[in-house]
Motif scaffolding. Structure first.
Motif, PDB file in Angstrom:
ATOM      1  N   THR A   1      31.925  -0.444  27.398  1.00 33.33           N
ATOM      2  CA  THR A   1      30.799  -1.347  27.638  1.00 33.33           C
ATOM      3  C   THR A   1      30.873  -2.572  26.753  1.00 33.33           C
ATOM      4  O   THR A   1      30.673  -3.700  27.220  1.00 33.33           O
TER       5      THR A   1
ATOM      6  N   SER B   1      31.216  -6.394  27.832  1.00 33.66           N
ATOM      7  CA  SER B   1      30.112  -7.255  27.392  1.00 33.66           C
ATOM      8  C   SER B   1      30.597  -8.492  26.653  1.00 33.66           C
ATOM      9  O   SER B   1      29.892  -9.498  26.601  1.00 33.66           O
TER      10      SER B   1
ATOM     11  N   ALA C   1      26.035  -3.948  31.643  1.00 34.99           N
ATOM     12  CA  ALA C   1      25.225  -2.743  31.826  1.00 34.99           C
ATOM     13  C   ALA C   1      25.132  -2.365  33.303  1.00 34.99           C
ATOM     14  O   ALA C   1      25.234  -1.179  33.650  1.00 34.99           O
TER      15      ALA C   1
ATOM     16  N   LEU D   1      28.562  -0.863  34.420  1.00 34.10           N
ATOM     17  CA  LEU D   1      28.926   0.433  33.864  1.00 34.10           C
ATOM     18  C   LEU D   1      27.870   1.519  34.034  1.00 34.10           C
ATOM     19  O   LEU D   1      28.151   2.689  33.766  1.00 34.10           O
TER      20      LEU D   1
ATOM     21  N   LEU E   1      24.829   3.117  26.591  1.00 29.39           N
ATOM     22  CA  LEU E   1      25.131   1.983  27.468  1.00 29.39           C
ATOM     23  C   LEU E   1      24.357   0.742  27.035  1.00 29.39           C
ATOM     24  O   LEU E   1      24.908  -0.358  26.957  1.00 29.39           O
TER      25      LEU E   1
ATOM     26  N   ALA F   1      26.171  -2.591  25.598  1.00 30.58           N
ATOM     27  CA  ALA F   1      26.036  -3.847  26.337  1.00 30.58           C
ATOM     28  C   ALA F   1      25.443  -4.947  25.471  1.00 30.58           C
ATOM     29  O   ALA F   1      25.744  -6.122  25.649  1.00 30.58           O
TER      30      ALA F   1
END
Length: 174
Positions: free
Chosen positions: A36, A40, A49, A52, A74, A78
């Protein structure tokens, strides 16, 4: 992603990688967080986000990991975009006016990213002991406050001292 089967395939890869670490659910959380924050740093945190989320949920369901902790993982991954000026709006806002180079973000952001990754996984994996994160945060806040206070006192003391010029310093050594 879900209908095409891509989410399931990537989730299986993350599960295998997480299991290879040999630390249980923490390994899965670590791999999802890592994937993530890498994404990001290239796209915005909301896009990372959204991309994923189905993958992370499939991975959590495949290993019977806690879905809420996976959502926290997550969310934190992110929001952790320190290694690139393009991953977060404020990074991009200071990129031009601050005359920063891309390597500046890598140099400063990479250690921050790794530290936050490790600490986030430790705290998420030990969520039953939530008070540990509060204590750790208080200790860090106290340490930084003490450092800044001592640093300001040191500067105030040094400002009262008479500065030594180069010619005075050379006269003393001769």
């Amino acid at each position: 992603l879900t209908n095409s089967g891509v989410a399931g395939g990537v989730a299986d890869g993350l599960v295998q990688l997480g299991e290879a670490l040999g630390i249980g659910d923490a390994g899965l959380y670590a791999t999802v967080y890592f994937a993530t924050f890498l994404i990001s740093n290239v796209v915005t945190n909301n896009a990372a986000a959204a991309l994923l989320f189905p993958i992370a949920m499939d991975a959590a369901e495949a290993t019977n990991a806690d879905l809420q902790l996976m959502a926290y993982t997550l969310m934190l991954g992110a929001s952790a975009s320190f290694m690139s000026p393009f991953g977060y709006t404020t990074n991009l806002l200071v990129y031009g006016p601050g005359a920063y180079k891309y390597v500046d973000f890598l140099r400063v952001g990479t250690p921050m990213q790794i530290l936050l990754w490790i600490l986030s996984i430790i705290f998420i994996s030990n969520s039953s002991k939530w008070y540990i994160s509060w204590i750790a945060t208080a200790v860090v806040l106290l340490a930084v406050s003490m450092f800044l206070t001592l640093d300001m006192n040191y500067k105030a003391i040094c400002l009262k001292c008479k500065p030594v010029t180069r010619s005075q310093d050379e006269a003393k050594t001769s």
